[in-house]
Design a protein around this motif. Sequence first.
Motif, PDB file in Angstrom:
ATOM      1  N   GLY A 248      -4.124  -2.172  -9.715  1.00 53.32           N
ATOM      2  CA  GLY A 248      -4.108  -3.547  -9.230  1.00 53.32           C
ATOM      3  C   GLY A 248      -2.710  -4.114  -9.047  1.00 53.32           C
ATOM      4  O   GLY A 248      -2.544  -5.154  -8.409  1.00 53.32           O
ATOM      5  N   GLU A 249      -1.698  -3.438  -9.584  1.00 51.96           N
ATOM      6  CA  GLU A 249      -0.318  -3.930  -9.412  1.00 51.96           C
ATOM      7  C   GLU A 249       0.268  -3.461  -8.091  1.00 51.96           C
ATOM      8  O   GLU A 249      -0.105  -2.416  -7.559  1.00 51.96           O
ATOM      9  N   GLY A 250       1.218  -4.236  -7.588  1.00 56.45           N
ATOM     10  CA  GLY A 250       1.878  -3.894  -6.333  1.00 56.45           C
ATOM     11  C   GLY A 250       3.129  -3.066  -6.570  1.00 56.45           C
ATOM     12  O   GLY A 250       3.698  -3.073  -7.654  1.00 56.45           O
ATOM     13  N   VAL A 251       3.553  -2.351  -5.530  1.00 62.39           N
ATOM     14  CA  VAL A 251       4.769  -1.538  -5.593  1.00 62.39           C
ATOM     15  C   VAL A 251       5.737  -2.005  -4.513  1.00 62.39           C
ATOM     16  O   VAL A 251       5.382  -2.041  -3.332  1.00 62.39           O
ATOM     17  N   GLY A 252       6.938  -2.383  -4.934  1.00 61.61           N
ATOM     18  CA  GLY A 252       8.021  -2.672  -3.990  1.00 61.61           C
ATOM     19  C   GLY A 252       7.887  -4.013  -3.291  1.00 61.61           C
ATOM     20  O   GLY A 252       7.015  -4.831  -3.604  1.00 61.61           O
ATOM     21  N   TYR A 253       8.791  -4.230  -2.302  1.00 63.44           N
ATOM     22  CA  TYR A 253       8.818  -5.491  -1.552  1.00 63.44           C
ATOM     23  C   TYR A 253       7.488  -5.755  -0.865  1.00 63.44           C
ATOM     24  O   TYR A 253       6.907  -4.860  -0.251  1.00 63.44           O
ATOM     25  N   GLY A 254       7.057  -6.981  -1.001  1.00 69.41           N
ATOM     26  CA  GLY A 254       5.825  -7.392  -0.332  1.00 69.41           C
ATOM     27  C   GLY A 254       4.577  -6.792  -0.955  1.00 69.41           C
ATOM     28  O   GLY A 254       3.483  -7.012  -0.451  1.00 69.41           O
ATOM     29  N   ALA A 255       4.764  -6.045  -2.034  1.00 70.30           N
ATOM     30  CA  ALA A 255       3.635  -5.362  -2.681  1.00 70.30           C
ATOM     31  C   ALA A 255       2.737  -4.710  -1.629  1.00 70.30           C
ATOM     32  O   ALA A 255       1.518  -4.868  -1.639  1.00 70.30           O
ATOM     33  N   ARG A 256       3.371  -3.990  -0.734  1.00 67.22           N
ATOM     34  CA  ARG A 256       2.648  -3.386   0.391  1.00 67.22           C
ATOM     35  C   ARG A 256       1.702  -2.281  -0.051  1.00 67.22           C
ATOM     36  O   ARG A 256       0.813  -1.897   0.693  1.00 67.22           O
ATOM     37  N   PHE A 257       1.961  -1.744  -1.248  1.00 65.05           N
ATOM     38  CA  PHE A 257       1.017  -0.776  -1.807  1.00 65.05           C
ATOM     39  C   PHE A 257       0.489  -1.351  -3.110  1.00 65.05           C
ATOM     40  O   PHE A 257       1.266  -1.823  -3.949  1.00 65.05           O
ATOM     41  N   ILE A 258      -0.814  -1.341  -3.261  1.00 62.78           N
ATOM     42  CA  ILE A 258      -1.443  -1.795  -4.503  1.00 62.78           C
ATOM     43  C   ILE A 258      -2.078  -0.582  -5.167  1.00 62.78           C
ATOM     44  O   ILE A 258      -2.868   0.131  -4.529  1.00 62.78           O
TER      45      ILE A 258
END
Length: 356
Positions: A248-258
Amino acid sequence: MSRPLIARIDTAALAHNLGVARAAAPRAKAFAVVKANAYGHGLTRSARALRAADGFAVLRVEEAAQLRSEGYTHPIILLEGFFHPDELPEIARLRLRPVIHRTDQAEILAKSKLGQRVDVLLKLNTGMNRLGINPKRLPETLATLRGAAHIGGITLMTHFARADDDAACVEQQLLRFQEAAQGLNLPASLANSAAILRHPQTHADWVRPGIMLYGASPFADQTGEALGLLPVMTLESKLISVQFVRKGEGVGYGARFIADRDMKIGIVACGYADGYPRHADTGTPVLVGGQLTRTLGRVSMDMLNVDLTATPTAHVGSPVTLWGVGLPVEQVAAACGTISYELLTALAPRVPVEES
Ligand SMILES: *Cc1c(COP(=O)(O)O)cnc(C)c1O
């Protein structure tokens, strides 16, 4: 220790790939295309590895001057010709061969007062509709060029729009070229890498291999390896951080990957300021410790994120291959909707290069 990102250039592979071009077009002479800093591989080192070519093709007088200063006496063509009449004395002095692609260039060159003889390539537009004169204007343009004593050999030239994917289009352009060139008995240069490899009827006197020299396939449906080519540039780095990401957490700028589950990810020292494409989306192939995995989320300026699910033992310092040996650059390019040419030529000056 310095930042681990490095581009390895295998100069023996360059020489090998020139051999593949020669074997594919055994009766033609070859201009090795080394424009755009030899497609990102370095002009000086690439020319050295390709010195067995019959000539070189570059874009700018500065590049040609560099080659002359390094002692090359090969014919060198300027693919866009001259941009301003001011360049002509230098072009003549360096014995460069400009491509004449507009009728006014022919007139300017014919009228110029030059001490030396200049050989030229006269480019015909046969359907690419980018550079080249209309074939109908060939007779008058030839007359202009031949009227000037300082203009030497003339080679006719054209360029294919679809040598990589449409044989009928190649055939149509070839027919237009042959119709215009008929009876003139002038040497001709038509073929880029794709035409060298798939359309032997286009080889003529001089071929112009570019991308194939650097080991990448010009075709979407055939790999460089299948064509007998060896990759020249391998872009390598290392993991500089490992993170455990909760579902459920995002990865990187804009949380483009969850994260769709708890997962281990790696951070690679390579970003868009190094030439890695920012538009590479989640899923772009990458090797970690020699294992194929995928990028995650948005590429940052100096870093990108990779999935370590398939490589549970990966750790800070694990080697990463962005493209090259083990991961064809065409495959990375295809995954981000571009072509190998763009990735290779975009390699940033800040990336150290190591030659092998
Ligand atoms: C760049 C270029 C080439 C080489 O094309 P590749 O597809 O890289 O082989 C050949 N001819 C011209 C006119 C070019 O501009």
